[in-house]
Design a protein around this motif. Structure first.
Motif, mmCIF file in Angstrom:
data_model
loop_
_atom_site.group_PDB
_atom_site.id
_atom_site.type_symbol
_atom_site.label_atom_id
_atom_site.label_comp_id
_atom_site.label_asym_id
_atom_site.label_seq_id
_atom_site.Cartn_x
_atom_site.Cartn_y
_atom_site.Cartn_z
ATOM 1 N N ASN A 111 0.809 -1.235 0.000
ATOM 2 C CA ASN A 111 0.000 0.000 0.000
ATOM 3 C C ASN A 111 0.837 1.277 0.000
ATOM 4 O OD1 ASN A 111 -2.369 -1.646 0.188
ATOM 5 N ND2 ASN A 111 -1.984 -1.844 2.390
ATOM 6 N N ASN A 167 5.607 -0.327 4.763
ATOM 7 C CA ASN A 167 4.227 -0.251 4.278
ATOM 8 C C ASN A 167 3.620 1.154 4.392
ATOM 9 O OD1 ASN A 167 4.297 -3.114 3.927
ATOM 10 N ND2 ASN A 167 3.834 -3.359 6.102
ATOM 11 N N ASN A 168 2.626 1.414 3.527
ATOM 12 C CA ASN A 168 1.782 2.617 3.635
ATOM 13 C C ASN A 168 2.578 3.917 3.574
ATOM 14 O OD1 ASN A 168 -0.869 1.186 4.272
ATOM 15 N ND2 ASN A 168 0.446 0.419 5.926
ATOM 16 N N PHE A 190 4.191 4.370 7.001
ATOM 17 C CA PHE A 190 3.427 5.624 7.085
ATOM 18 C C PHE A 190 4.337 6.856 7.016
ATOM 19 C CE2 PHE A 190 0.840 2.395 9.209
ATOM 20 C CZ PHE A 190 -0.377 2.541 8.562
#
Length: 332
Positions: free
Chosen positions: A282, A297-298, A314
């Motif tokens: 993601n 991730n992210n 993030f």
């Protein structure tokens, strides 16, 4: 066979990444370090792994759930043992006394390897080693002409052997190892202020256990950012030729220079990716050039060129840095 993985260390040299994620769950080539380790041990072990004992610190239930998945993936049951104080390698193993029985492999969680041998479960014991140029910072072994270990030396100041112990051990009789470690702890027998596994190995050898060496071809460390990025690159090299790019990732107008791993849900456009880049789930990546970089991730990257970099979860990064180490929830 049972497998014990001490992993309670705080991973201070890999901060800021280990402030939010235990070091063994940092991804290497798209999978957590500890998952890579378990899978590689299962690959060289002809016997089924029944129980995996994770010796942990104060980990959250979410981390335990991930470790249960790691164990289940090789058909094993996960057990958790908390090491409240760090008192040496033998002390860490003693935390898992409950499953120190029968055939046991011990593997410290920051060790990754490549090997082309199969473990012989009928051997008394096997100590996995790697020939290195400067062994002074490691435990080493000496062997006789039959390949049986004659001496264990912890961090020798003078050269005695170039066969460094990498942190993976096999014991045909786990109960004997348990007894020797418990003896050290009960009688407060320490080396360098800690309960050392090599002292238990020496005692077993003196009582007739024949230890042989299992030499690995590659030994990868994940101690700090630079070494972890290098290990990620080398592990991707081992997997070169395999399809490491998820069909659930969206990639448009990109040049992909293998080896590269990209996980599901990530969207990448107008980019040059590789070589030796891992991108987690993601992520959104636009107008970038990446090489020798590990991204979790992210995370969102835009208008940047990176190499020798490690990016957490993030993260939002847009701009000019060339080489960075950014922990979770960072903004640049």
């Amino acid at each position: 066979m049972n497998l014990i993985i001490p992993m309670a260390g705080k991973g201070k040299r890999l901060r800021p990444h280990t402030l939010t994620t235990p070091k063994p769950l940092i991804p290497i080539a798209g999978k957590p370090i500890v998952q890579r380790l378990v899978e590689d041990i299962a690959d060289v072990t002809p016997e089924k792994i029944e129980k995996i004992g994770f010796v942990i610190g104060d980990f959250e239930e979410e981390v335990k759930d991930k470790l249960r998945e790691v164990a289940a993936a090789v058909g094993a049951e996960a057990y958790f043992f908390v090491q409240e104080t760090a008192e040496g390698t033998a002390h860490a193993i003693a935390c898992a006394n409950e499953i120190l029985e029968g055939k046991v492999t011990v593997a410290f969680s920051d060790t990754l390897f490549r090997a082309d041998f199969k473990l012989n479960p009928e051997d008394d014991g096997i100590i996995w080693t790697k020939q290195i140029e400067d062994p002074s910072a490691f435990g080493v072994v000496k062997t006789n002409n039959e390949g049986v270990i004659t001496d264990f030396i912890e961090k020798p100041k003078d050269f005695v052997s170039d066969q460094a112990i990498i942190g993976i051990y096999y014991f045909k009789n786990g109960e004997e190892l348990r007894d020797e470690i418990n003896y050290l702890i009960e009688h407060d027998i320490r080396g360098g202020g800690e309960f050392q596994l090599t002292m238990a190995l020496e005692a077993l050898k003196n009582k007739g256990t024949n230890f042989t060496i299992g030499t690995v071809n590659e030994w990868l460390d994940c101690g700090n950012k630079e070494i972890t990025v290098e290990s990620n690159s080398r592990y991707l090299g081992f997997l070169k030729g395999q399809n490491l790019i998820s069909n659930k990732a969206k990639i448009e107008n990109c040049e992909i220079i293998e080896p590269v791993s990209i996980e599901e849900g990530s969207e990448i456009s107008n980019a040059t990716i590789g070589p030796n880049v891992s991108i987690g789930k993601n992520c959104t990546i636009r107008n970038v050039k990446l090489s020798e970089t590990l991204i979790q991730n992210n995370t969102t990257l835009e208008d940047v060129e990176l190499t020798n970099s490690m990016i957490g979860n993030f993260v939002n990064l847009k701009g000019s840095p060339k080489s960075v180490s950014l922990g979770d929830y960072s903004e640049w």
